[in-house]
Design a protein around this motif. Structure first.
Motif, PDB file in Angstrom:
ATOM      1  N   PHE A   1       0.832  -1.204   0.000  1.00 46.85           N
ATOM      2  CA  PHE A   1       0.000   0.000   0.000  1.00 46.85           C
ATOM      3  C   PHE A   1       0.872   1.262   0.000  1.00 46.85           C
ATOM      4  O   PHE A   1       2.021   1.230   0.436  1.00 46.85           O
ATOM      5  CB  PHE A   1      -0.915   0.026   1.228  1.00 46.85           C
ATOM      6  CG  PHE A   1      -1.820  -1.179   1.352  1.00 46.85           C
ATOM      7  CD1 PHE A   1      -2.179  -1.935   0.237  1.00 46.85           C
ATOM      8  CD2 PHE A   1      -2.320  -1.558   2.602  1.00 46.85           C
ATOM      9  CE1 PHE A   1      -3.008  -3.044   0.359  1.00 46.85           C
ATOM     10  CE2 PHE A   1      -3.148  -2.663   2.734  1.00 46.85           C
ATOM     11  CZ  PHE A   1      -3.488  -3.410   1.618  1.00 46.85           C
ATOM     12  N   VAL A   2       0.279   2.341  -0.502  1.00 54.29           N
ATOM     13  CA  VAL A   2       0.970   3.634  -0.573  1.00 54.29           C
ATOM     14  C   VAL A   2       0.076   4.677   0.083  1.00 54.29           C
ATOM     15  O   VAL A   2      -1.067   4.877  -0.342  1.00 54.29           O
ATOM     16  CB  VAL A   2       1.240   4.028  -2.052  1.00 54.29           C
ATOM     17  CG1 VAL A   2       1.883   5.410  -2.130  1.00 54.29           C
ATOM     18  CG2 VAL A   2       2.112   2.974  -2.728  1.00 54.29           C
ATOM     19  N   ASP A   3       0.579   5.329   1.129  1.00 54.53           N
ATOM     20  CA  ASP A   3      -0.208   6.360   1.804  1.00 54.53           C
ATOM     21  C   ASP A   3       0.239   7.736   1.314  1.00 54.53           C
ATOM     22  O   ASP A   3       1.406   8.095   1.449  1.00 54.53           O
ATOM     23  CB  ASP A   3      -0.038   6.266   3.321  1.00 54.53           C
ATOM     24  CG  ASP A   3      -1.012   7.193   4.048  1.00 54.53           C
ATOM     25  OD1 ASP A   3      -1.901   7.769   3.371  1.00 54.53           O
ATOM     26  OD2 ASP A   3      -0.883   7.347   5.278  1.00 54.53           O
TER      27      ASP A   3
ATOM     28  N   GLY B   1       3.207   1.665   9.546  1.00 58.29           N
ATOM     29  CA  GLY B   1       2.848   1.533   8.137  1.00 58.29           C
ATOM     30  C   GLY B   1       3.003   0.094   7.672  1.00 58.29           C
ATOM     31  O   GLY B   1       2.106  -0.473   7.036  1.00 58.29           O
TER      32      GLY B   1
ATOM     33  N   TYR C   1       1.531  -1.128   4.326  1.00 56.88           N
ATOM     34  CA  TYR C   1       2.131  -0.078   3.489  1.00 56.88           C
ATOM     35  C   TYR C   1       3.598  -0.376   3.215  1.00 56.88           C
ATOM     36  O   TYR C   1       4.331  -0.814   4.103  1.00 56.88           O
ATOM     37  CB  TYR C   1       2.016   1.288   4.175  1.00 56.88           C
ATOM     38  CG  TYR C   1       0.590   1.818   4.197  1.00 56.88           C
ATOM     39  CD1 TYR C   1       0.104   2.563   3.124  1.00 56.88           C
ATOM     40  CD2 TYR C   1      -0.260   1.536   5.264  1.00 56.88           C
ATOM     41  CE1 TYR C   1      -1.204   3.025   3.126  1.00 56.88           C
ATOM     42  CE2 TYR C   1      -1.566   1.993   5.268  1.00 56.88           C
ATOM     43  CZ  TYR C   1      -2.038   2.743   4.195  1.00 56.88           C
ATOM     44  OH  TYR C   1      -3.330   3.190   4.186  1.00 56.88           O
TER      45      TYR C   1
ATOM     46  N   LEU D   1       5.258   5.601   2.204  1.00 59.69           N
ATOM     47  CA  LEU D   1       4.498   6.639   2.890  1.00 59.69           C
ATOM     48  C   LEU D   1       4.964   8.004   2.389  1.00 59.69           C
ATOM     49  O   LEU D   1       6.167   8.275   2.360  1.00 59.69           O
ATOM     50  CB  LEU D   1       4.735   6.578   4.406  1.00 59.69           C
ATOM     51  CG  LEU D   1       4.524   5.241   5.124  1.00 59.69           C
ATOM     52  CD1 LEU D   1       4.944   5.375   6.600  1.00 59.69           C
ATOM     53  CD2 LEU D   1       3.066   4.800   5.025  1.00 59.69           C
TER      54      LEU D   1
ATOM     55  N   CYS E   1       9.637   1.287   5.607  1.00 59.92           N
ATOM     56  CA  CYS E   1       8.881   1.703   4.423  1.00 59.92           C
ATOM     57  C   CYS E   1       9.767   2.592   3.563  1.00 59.92           C
ATOM     58  O   CYS E   1      10.753   3.140   4.047  1.00 59.92           O
ATOM     59  CB  CYS E   1       7.648   2.527   4.828  1.00 59.92           C
ATOM     60  SG  CYS E   1       6.304   1.566   5.541  1.00 59.92           S
TER      61      CYS E   1
ATOM     62  N   LEU F   1      -2.643   4.469  10.165  1.00 57.16           N
ATOM     63  CA  LEU F   1      -1.922   3.520   9.318  1.00 57.16           C
ATOM     64  C   LEU F   1      -2.299   2.057   9.583  1.00 57.16           C
ATOM     65  O   LEU F   1      -2.403   1.264   8.659  1.00 57.16           O
ATOM     66  CB  LEU F   1      -0.406   3.696   9.521  1.00 57.16           C
ATOM     67  CG  LEU F   1       0.188   4.964   8.882  1.00 57.16           C
ATOM     68  CD1 LEU F   1       1.608   5.199   9.393  1.00 57.16           C
ATOM     69  CD2 LEU F   1       0.177   4.854   7.358  1.00 57.16           C
TER      70      LEU F   1
ATOM     71  N   SER G   1      -3.387   0.921  -3.001  1.00 61.41           N
ATOM     72  CA  SER G   1      -2.073   0.581  -3.557  1.00 61.41           C
ATOM     73  C   SER G   1      -1.782   1.256  -4.897  1.00 61.41           C
ATOM     74  O   SER G   1      -1.118   2.284  -4.950  1.00 61.41           O
ATOM     75  CB  SER G   1      -1.947  -0.936  -3.672  1.00 61.41           C
ATOM     76  OG  SER G   1      -0.716  -1.285  -4.245  1.00 61.41           O
TER      77      SER G   1
ATOM     78  N   HIS H   1       6.040   0.684  -6.551  1.00 58.97           N
ATOM     79  CA  HIS H   1       4.965   0.332  -5.617  1.00 58.97           C
ATOM     80  C   HIS H   1       3.670   0.213  -6.411  1.00 58.97           C
ATOM     81  O   HIS H   1       3.427   0.986  -7.331  1.00 58.97           O
ATOM     82  CB  HIS H   1       4.803   1.403  -4.530  1.00 58.97           C
ATOM     83  CG  HIS H   1       6.015   1.558  -3.671  1.00 58.97           C
ATOM     84  ND1 HIS H   1       6.252   0.793  -2.565  1.00 58.97           N
ATOM     85  CD2 HIS H   1       7.091   2.388  -3.790  1.00 58.97           C
ATOM     86  CE1 HIS H   1       7.406   1.153  -2.011  1.00 58.97           C
ATOM     87  NE2 HIS H   1       7.936   2.117  -2.747  1.00 58.97           N
TER      88      HIS H   1
END
Lengths: 430, 315
Positions: A53-55, A78, A83, A86, A114, A330, A353, A366
């Motif tokens: 995942f990408v925050d 994360g 994640y 980030l 991350c 997160l 994502s 990612h």
């Protein structure tokens, strides 16, 4: 050491298939298939293997507020949340508005679990008066600019930032993203929750929905004028969603995110007077929550973001007006989105994502399809595991989760960052 | 609070009102107990009223007062509450400029907490003393038509009184400029008017709220003069009220703004009765929380003094 994720079902942007995944010791996916063998196995039975995942929106508090969070602890949280990347918000102390602080954040990030993507402020010290050295920051690899925590109030300066950013596309290799926290402070100042039925009853001064909507409206007009890619952060009102939908239909280069709290909680939560429910923009009404869900379903909103905002416990043990806004996100984002968005699992994974990865400019590493040769930034999620939220048990240095004690379905079992298993069976490995 | 909860306190207040009329208005009911007043917002009157109530019941009092400034030195509100509680208090009286603060304090301590006003939210003991005053004058609030006039938006007194007056059977009318009403009051048990003159002749009571200068700097009203012209209980307006109507104000009054000097001095004004009743109501509240429960025993209300105290009573 190579690792095989065994017994799971792959879901990525290309679709769905039941195959094992071998991750090589070069940090890339070595093979996807059956009968794979590696130095070690990670059990993925009953689970889904997804790109990590990408925050787009995490407050990691370093440098400046290490009491609340560090890049290391934020990244651990994360990883536990699935994640692998980030985007770090620039409201640090000192503000991330120059190359020196960007490099500090990036250096600290390299030691974390991350990939930390520094964003930088649009204006010097986020004061909204002078443009930050955007060219220099772009040359240092910054692709996202935001004064998050406040919106850029001055429409003239916002116009200039937008225009200037369009001239930096060549230097960055892609359009610069301007991420706006939409809030006209002239309307919101002195308000601490959503203005409406609940604020009237509770006696807590409110912020009207219009304080957000006026800036969404203004920035859509300025995107029309300048063509700059503008990303709307944490949309919280029905009218904001409708305006972004219209802007997209008109072909404007806008994207948007919504937070998990704005799709799961309403202003009624403030009746406890517990500032753990204080956040900017504030929790809104049922109608707004439904509009956010509709916006996620029809693609108006491109990504789920957390707006992960740790605060030390004593900071929230203050009267509602004095406590700082913000909540952790997160470690709960995946389960909340799965449980409450009304979307099916592939759509949830897209919002967590590959869609945010594209906005962050990291789609090469990612959110990429799970194919041999691609970087192994992966998470393995169990969509059926039920668990109970506990702020104290989280990796964050803070514990200001608004979901304390709540039972959620869906949990991250393993996370691999550049091939390294950083979370195994729900535990961080370093 | 339900009607019966309210009536229970008002009934209990009768006893304490009688004590207030004695030559030595002091009884041993709460001897050995400590009432702490934690006032994070200035309030001379409410604090004096609570302290007087506590002393008349022979409780000890400790006072903590601070602007919110001490909190900005890094101490959290919770730390402050724990420190105040550690002085051996049995009950905390909390006043704060922000809504919900007494509620939060109650979450953090096992002590009884009395809300002495929290921001724009509630001021429960004010509502109790107002109900007691109306009941004293009229016997009952049932069927009364009461107008609350002024800055409803920022008024904890209005919020508590709307709940209490309606629970006791009165009809509540809010009268205010549109900017001084809460942003969303659909569903509240009230009707709203913007013109006081349309109502005056039909009211059983008019409750005037304090108007503050800062509402002008906030752009909510043009001037105190315009407010006084439109919403102030002037001498002319009080003359148009019914002969048996009542005039109330939580104090302190801005003479010439929300009420004229003549209106405040009118025989229909019960503003000073409110102050007197405030002590009695607060005695009832403190007694209900700290005393021998709702049942008053004779020893609770014997006159204080070694000679007068019956043998063996030592609380």
């Amino acid at each position: 050491m190579s690792v095989v994720l065994r017994g799971g079902r792959i879901i990525d942007r290309d679709g769905e298939r039941t195959l094992d995944v071998e991750v090589g010791d070069d940090g890339r996916i070595a093979a996807v298939g059956t009968g794979l063998s590696g130095d070690a196995d990670l059990d993925a039975s009953g689970c889904v293997i997804s790109p990590g995942f990408v925050d787009l929106h995490a407050h990691l508090r370093e440098p400046g507020q290490e009491e609340a969070e560090t890049i290391e602890t934020g990244a651990r949280g994360g990883s536990l949340g699935g994640y692998t990347a980030l985007v770090a918000m620039p409201n640090t102390d000192p503000t991330t508005d120059c190359v020196a602080v960007v490099e500090q954040v990036r250096t600290l990030g390299r030691r974390s679990t991350c990939e930390i993507i520094p964003s930088a402020a649009m204006t010097v010290d986020r004061r909204g008066t002078d443009m930050a050295p955007m060219g220099e920051l772009v040359d240092a690899g910054v692709g996202i600019f935001t004064d998050d925590g406040t919106g850029l109030q001055d429409p003239r300066l916002m116009r200039r930032v937008m225009e200037y950013s369009t001239g930096l596309t060549g230097r960055l290799g892609r359009p610069v993203v301007l991420a706006q926290h939409c809030e006209v402070t002239a309307l919101s100042t002195g308000g601490f929750m959503h203005e409406g039925e609940w604020s009237s009853r509770l006696g807590i001064p409110g912020q009207p929905a219009e304080s957000e909507e006026l800036m969404v409206m203004r920035d859509i007009a300025l995107v029309h004028l300048t063509g700059a890619h503008t990303h709307f952060q944490h949309l919280s009102t029905a009218a904001s969603v409708a305006m972004v939908r219209g802007a997209k239909a008109a072909g404007l280069p806008v994207t948007a995110e919504a937070t998990t709290h704005h799709l799961t909680l309403t202003d009624a939560a403030c009746a406890s007077y517990d500032p753990v429910f204080k956040v900017h923009p504030p929790l809104r009404t049922d109608t707004d929550v439904q509009a956010i869900r509709d916006g996620l379903a029809d693609g108006t909103i491109d990504a789920i973001a957390t707006d992960h905002a740790p605060h030390a416990p004593h900071a929230k043990e203050l009267p509602f007006d004095q406590a700082p806004p913000g909540m952790l996100g997160l470690e709960t984002a995946f389960a909340l989105t799965l449980d409450e968005s009304g979307l099916d699992l592939p759509e949830v994974l897209a919002l967590l994502s590959w869609k945010p990865a594209a906005i962050a400019g990291v789609a090469d590493r990612h959110g990429a399809p799970i194919l041999p040769g691609n970087p192994a930034n992966l998470c393995v999620v169990d969509p059926d595991e039920v668990w109970t939220v506990s702020g104290a048990a989280m990796a964050s240095r803070s514990c200001n989760t608004p979901y304390e004690g709540r039972s959620l379905r869906g949990r991250v079992r393993h996370t691999l960052r550049a091939g390294e298993p950083v979370v195994v069976d729900g535990e961080v490995c370093r | 609070m339900s009607r019966s909860d309210l009536e229970e306190i008002l009934d209990l207040t009768d006893t304490f009102a009688e004590i207030g009329r004695r030559p030595i208005p002091k009884v041993p009911a709460l001897r050995g107990r400590t009432v702490a007043t934690a006032f994070f917002e200035n309030s001379t009157r409410t604090r004096m009223s609570f302290e007087t109530a506590a002393r008349r019941l022979s409780a000890d009092t400790v006072a903590f007062s601070a602007g919110s400034s001490s909190l900005s030195k890094g101490e959290s509100l919770r730390d402050t509450v724990e420190v105040v509680a550690s002085y051996g208090a049995d009950l905390l009286v909390v006043r704060h400029a922000m809504a919900g603060t007494a509620h939060r304090v109650a979450d953090w301590t096992d002590l009884s907490v009395v809300n002495a006003g929290d921001g724009c939210h509630e001021h429960p003991t004010q509502a109790l003393l107002d109900c007691y005053t109306l009941r004293e004058q009229r016997g009952s609030l049932d069927g009364m038509r009461i107008a609350i006039v002024g800055d409803i938006r920022h008024s904890r007194v209005a919020r508590s009184n709307i709940l209490a007056f309606t629970a006791l059977g009165a009809e509540v009318v809010l009268v205010a400029p549109a900017t001084l009403l809460p942003p969303a009051i659909d569903g509240w048990p009230v009707t709203v008017f913007h013109e006081l003159d349309l109502l005056l002749a039909d009211l059983d009571a008019v409750y005037l709220l304090r108007m503050q200068q800062e509402r002008i700097t906030e752009g909510l009203i043009p001037s105190l003069r315009e407010y006084a012209n439109d919403f102030g209980l002037s001498t002319d307006r009080v003359a148009r009220m019914r002969s048996d109507a009542l005039v109330l104000h939580p104090g302190p009054t801005n003479r010439g703004v929300e009420i004229s000097a003549e209106a405040a001095a009118d025989p229909r004004s019960v503003i000073l009765d409110q102050v007197v009743n405030g002590v009695s109501v607060r005695m009832a509240v403190l007694f209900q929380l700290l005393g021998s429960g709702q049942q008053l025993v004779a020893a609770d209300i014997e006159p204080v003094g070694d000679d007068a105290r019956p043998e063996g009573v030592d609380r």
